[in-house]
Enzyme design. Structure first.
Site, PDB file in Angstrom:
ATOM      1  N   LYS A 125      26.993  38.137  38.265  1.00 51.42           N
ATOM      2  CA  LYS A 125      26.114  36.963  38.222  1.00 51.42           C
ATOM      3  C   LYS A 125      24.699  37.334  38.653  1.00 51.42           C
ATOM      4  O   LYS A 125      23.729  36.995  38.006  1.00 51.42           O
ATOM      5  CB  LYS A 125      26.686  35.877  39.140  1.00 51.42           C
ATOM      6  CG  LYS A 125      25.859  34.625  39.151  1.00 51.42           C
ATOM      7  CD  LYS A 125      26.626  33.483  39.764  1.00 51.42           C
ATOM      8  CE  LYS A 125      26.198  33.222  41.185  1.00 51.42           C
ATOM      9  NZ  LYS A 125      26.776  31.989  41.719  1.00 51.42           N
ATOM     10  N   GLU A 151      28.287  47.987  43.555  1.00 53.48           N
ATOM     11  CA  GLU A 151      29.516  48.555  42.982  1.00 53.48           C
ATOM     12  C   GLU A 151      29.497  48.453  41.460  1.00 53.48           C
ATOM     13  O   GLU A 151      29.807  49.412  40.744  1.00 53.48           O
ATOM     14  CB  GLU A 151      30.754  47.808  43.508  1.00 53.48           C
ATOM     15  CG  GLU A 151      31.054  48.020  44.977  1.00 53.48           C
ATOM     16  CD  GLU A 151      30.366  47.010  45.890  1.00 53.48           C
ATOM     17  OE1 GLU A 151      29.340  46.425  45.462  1.00 53.48           O
ATOM     18  OE2 GLU A 151      30.841  46.812  47.020  1.00 53.48           O
ATOM     19  N   GLY A 206      30.768  32.644  42.569  1.00 52.58           N
ATOM     20  CA  GLY A 206      31.565  33.762  42.053  1.00 52.58           C
ATOM     21  C   GLY A 206      33.062  33.500  42.127  1.00 52.58           C
ATOM     22  O   GLY A 206      33.790  33.664  41.134  1.00 52.58           O
ATOM     23  N   ARG A 207      33.536  33.070  43.296  1.00 55.69           N
ATOM     24  CA  ARG A 207      34.989  32.910  43.471  1.00 55.69           C
ATOM     25  C   ARG A 207      35.541  31.689  42.736  1.00 55.69           C
ATOM     26  O   ARG A 207      36.753  31.489  42.678  1.00 55.69           O
ATOM     27  CB  ARG A 207      35.324  32.852  44.958  1.00 55.69           C
ATOM     28  CG  ARG A 207      34.563  31.789  45.746  1.00 55.69           C
ATOM     29  CD  ARG A 207      34.703  32.024  47.239  1.00 55.69           C
ATOM     30  NE  ARG A 207      33.892  31.124  48.037  1.00 55.69           N
ATOM     31  CZ  ARG A 207      32.620  31.337  48.373  1.00 55.69           C
ATOM     32  NH1 ARG A 207      32.008  32.429  47.950  1.00 55.69           N
ATOM     33  NH2 ARG A 207      31.967  30.487  49.124  1.00 55.69           N
ATOM     34  N   GLU A 241      36.764  33.162  51.817  1.00 58.75           N
ATOM     35  CA  GLU A 241      35.307  33.235  51.695  1.00 58.75           C
ATOM     36  C   GLU A 241      34.711  31.822  51.720  1.00 58.75           C
ATOM     37  O   GLU A 241      33.580  31.624  52.161  1.00 58.75           O
ATOM     38  CB  GLU A 241      34.906  33.966  50.403  1.00 58.75           C
ATOM     39  CG  GLU A 241      33.514  34.578  50.485  1.00 58.75           C
ATOM     40  CD  GLU A 241      33.219  35.579  49.381  1.00 58.75           C
ATOM     41  OE1 GLU A 241      32.848  36.711  49.708  1.00 58.75           O
ATOM     42  OE2 GLU A 241      33.344  35.232  48.197  1.00 58.75           O
ATOM     43  N   HIS A 288      62.500  41.332  50.989  1.00 61.39           N
ATOM     44  CA  HIS A 288      62.991  42.625  51.470  1.00 61.39           C
ATOM     45  C   HIS A 288      61.912  43.346  52.273  1.00 61.39           C
ATOM     46  O   HIS A 288      62.001  44.549  52.494  1.00 61.39           O
ATOM     47  CB  HIS A 288      63.434  43.483  50.284  1.00 61.39           C
ATOM     48  CG  HIS A 288      64.526  42.847  49.491  1.00 61.39           C
ATOM     49  ND1 HIS A 288      65.868  43.127  49.682  1.00 61.39           N
ATOM     50  CD2 HIS A 288      64.489  41.875  48.537  1.00 61.39           C
ATOM     51  CE1 HIS A 288      66.596  42.383  48.875  1.00 61.39           C
ATOM     52  NE2 HIS A 288      65.776  41.607  48.155  1.00 61.39           N
ATOM     53  N   LYS A 293      26.673  44.435  53.978  1.00 63.50           N
ATOM     54  CA  LYS A 293      25.989  44.890  52.762  1.00 63.50           C
ATOM     55  C   LYS A 293      24.617  45.458  53.106  1.00 63.50           C
ATOM     56  O   LYS A 293      24.222  46.517  52.634  1.00 63.50           O
ATOM     57  CB  LYS A 293      25.775  43.685  51.835  1.00 63.50           C
ATOM     58  CG  LYS A 293      26.636  43.637  50.617  1.00 63.50           C
ATOM     59  CD  LYS A 293      26.039  42.615  49.644  1.00 63.50           C
ATOM     60  CE  LYS A 293      27.082  41.658  49.139  1.00 63.50           C
ATOM     61  NZ  LYS A 293      26.551  40.594  48.308  1.00 63.50           N
TER      62      LYS A 293
HETATM   63  C1  G6Q Z   1      32.071  35.076  45.468  1.00 66.07           C
HETATM   64  C2  G6Q Z   1      31.116  35.973  46.070  1.00 66.07           C
HETATM   65  C3  G6Q Z   1      31.276  37.412  45.703  1.00 66.07           C
HETATM   66  C4  G6Q Z   1      30.665  37.786  44.347  1.00 66.07           C
HETATM   67  C5  G6Q Z   1      30.605  39.308  44.238  1.00 66.07           C
HETATM   68  C6  G6Q Z   1      30.055  39.774  42.925  1.00 66.07           C
HETATM   69  O1  G6Q Z   1      32.022  33.883  45.576  1.00 66.07           O
HETATM   70  O2  G6Q Z   1      29.852  35.498  45.874  1.00 66.07           O
HETATM   71  O3  G6Q Z   1      32.605  37.850  45.736  1.00 66.07           O
HETATM   72  O4  G6Q Z   1      31.395  37.234  43.316  1.00 66.07           O
HETATM   73  O5  G6Q Z   1      29.852  39.816  45.288  1.00 66.07           O
HETATM   74  O6  G6Q Z   1      28.785  39.259  42.723  1.00 66.07           O
HETATM   75  P1  G6Q Z   1      28.051  39.408  41.344  1.00 66.07           P
HETATM   76  O7  G6Q Z   1      28.810  38.632  40.327  1.00 66.07           O
HETATM   77  O8  G6Q Z   1      26.668  38.871  41.572  1.00 66.07           O
HETATM   78  O9  G6Q Z   1      28.040  40.876  41.011  1.00 66.07           O
END
Ligand code: G6Q
Length: 537
Positions: free
Chosen positions: A209, A215, A266-267, A353, A384, A499
């Protein structure tokens, strides 16, 4: 809307009184037929069986009062209509609307947030045309062959939900299609995924986003270099899902780009293009729409004021009863469906989160418990492994079982007069009862104390539509709890510090002159960490 603190809600006094003598599930007549019939709620194909929770009608009435007093449904409706809920009054923050529901409010003539839904529809149409080009052979590789694999490169919210759902719906994959996922900056993660791939027939969707995630950008470069080394033109294999106008919004670098918007966290983004591109590739556009429809139907259920018929709200309130009044610090999500093996991991992020917060929406410290620790693994495997502690450990762990009456793939066998699917579901129900009832025994090591609260969510079959409903059910459970606790469930300031420090340390490592391979790097990083410990203060 003025928000009240959780501890200032009158209903909490009544609930605290009731929690003094919670319903005793171990009494001989505690789990009778009437109770099972009454403590059941159904919506969108799911039956929620909650007779095995430590509550009764008086608790349910008080939870209804709590919901009404905290105006939980009003807050939910405000969210759906685009109120700026992602904020802390008087402090800098994201200041955003929270509109993941708009990404599936496409099945009605009267969407709650029309502008956001119009954008969602535009992206869906773009995706439909793209998928059609792939299916009709208009979009092929340099040799004229079709693409067989889509690799999603993203992390956190840009990975966990789509990965969990993709795995859950693998049984419905179109012939000749598959999805894979790369998230970790660990180069071995990427290497392992690339190892078995025919790169020439693979597409990579880079999902970020922000377009700035370390990463994801690093893995994109790794993928680009692998494609180049294989003699392929990266642009012909790379797609993007990103924020419009953001750093990754660059048509010169990607075969196609799809957008997501800052009002979708994001989540909570699995039903936006973040999940839709990969799901559309593997399942086809029709099944993708079924998945979205399931989520939308649950969004509508979330509007009901009566907690007994609002599944997400009811689950939120049962969770609050266990967390704040019975004092349980964790919650186990236990799907009796191998397909849902990554769903607990997705919920772990979505819940922890969102609700792992300790300041109110006015920036004050909370004086009540907020989000529990979420974890889980599929049954029967977990039986188990860690169920010992759930049955006889010193912590009371509320459990949420998720099961289906029919399996997805049809293959099954009858052994000793029961099918594997029957064994799976019966085991789930047996665990639910065992946790609730317990068992007396003269041998203390064989005594089961019982009164371990749990609920069962059961549906006919894990289809795309049912998966959508399950996803939205939990998304809203989380949001309702955050509303009730008066916290901002939609920011994630807690992930920032690590971060920022990593970025500073990487800068130092990059300019330290001690760069090398393997052990040398590890040693220099450790040295830098020691030397730079002052950064932390
Ligand atoms: C979710 C967070 C986080 C995010 C990642 C990836 O709610 O904001 O997990 O989705 O850090 O972010 P980008 O989509 O910006 O790469």
């Amino acid at each position: 809307m003025p928000y009240k603190d959780f501890s200032a809600l009158n209903a909490t006094t009544r609930l605290a009184e009731l929690a003094g003598i919670p319903y005793d599930l171990t009494r001989p007549d505690a789990l009778n037929v009437d109770r099972f019939k009454t403590l059941k709620s159904s919506a969108c194909g799911f039956d929620l069986l909650f007779a095995t929770e430590r509550l009764d009608e008086a608790v349910l009435d008080a939870l209804q009062e709590l919901a009404d007093e905290a105006k939980l449904v009003e807050q939910f409706m405000a969210m759906k209509r685009g109120a700026v809920l992602n904020r802390i009054e008087g402090y800098a923050g994201e200041e955003r609307q929270v509109l993941h529901t708009a990404s599936r409010d496409v099945f009605t003539e009267e969407p709650q947030a029309p502008e956001a839904t119009t954008k969602a529809k535009q992206e869906l149409e773009k995706l439909r045309l793209f998928l059609d080009d792939l299916a009709q052979g208009r979009l092929v590789n340099a040799k004229g062959e079709s693409f067989t694999t889509l690799v999603q490169v993203g992390i956190g919210g840009s990975d966990l939900g789509p990965r969990a759902i993709s795995l859950a719906l693998q049984a419905y994959t179109l012939p000749g299609r598959e999805a894979r996922f790369i998230a970790n900056v660990d180069p071995d993660d990427t290497a392992a995924v690339l190892a078995g791939l025919d790169l020439s027939r693979s597409l990579f969707v880079i999902v970020s986003k922000s377009g700035t995630t370390l990463e994801t950008l690093t893995n994109e470069e790794l993928v680009r270099s692998a494609l180049t080394q294989a003699g392929l033109e990266p642009k012909q294999h790379l797609l993007a899902v990103t924020g419009e106008g953001g750093p990754m919004d660059d048509t010169g670098r990607y075969l196609a780009s799809f957008y997501m918007y800052d009002y979708i966290g994001g989540r909570y983004s699995a039903t936006s293009m973040v999940g839709a591109v990969t799901l559309g590739f593997t399942l086809g556009y029709g099944a993708l729409m079924e998945f979205l429809r399931g989520a939308w139907e649950m969004d509508v259920v979330g509007e009901k004021v009566d907690i007994r018929s609002n599944l997400p709200l009811l689950m939120a309130l049962i969770g609050i009863w266990n967390r704040n009044f019975l004092g349980c610090p964790t919650c186990a999500i236990l799907p009796y469906s191998q397909a849902l093996s990554r769903f607990p991991a997705h919920l772990q992020q979505c819940d922890m989160e969102s609700n792992g917060k300790s300041v109110t929406r006015q920036g004050r410290a909370v004086d009540w418990k907020t989000g529990p620790i979420i974890w889980g693994e599929p049954g029967t495997n977990g039986q188990h492994a860690f169920y010992q502690l759930i049955h006889q450990g010193t912590e009371i762990i509320p459990a949420e079982f998720i099961g289906f009456r029919r399996n997805q793939r049809g293959l099954d066998i009858e052994v000793s007069k029961t099918t594997s699917q029957e064994k799976l579901v019966v085991n789930m129900l047996a665990q639910s009862l065992a946790l609730a009832q317990g068992k007396e025994d003269d041998n203390p090591a064989r005594r089961f104390p019982g009164n371990r609260p749990n609920l069962v969510l059961i549906a006919e079959q894990l289809t795309p539509c049912q998966m959508g409903a399950l996803l939205a059910l939990y998304e809203h459970r989380i949001a309702f709890q955050g509303f009730c606790w008066n916290i901002n469930s939609f920011d994630q300031e807690g992930v920032q510090l690590g971060k920022v420090l990593a970025t500073k340390l990487l800068h130092i490592v990059a300019h330290s002159g001690t760069k090398g391979q393997g052990a040398t790097v590890a040693t220099s990083v450790e040295e830098v960490l020691l030397e730079q410990a002052g950064i932390l203060r």
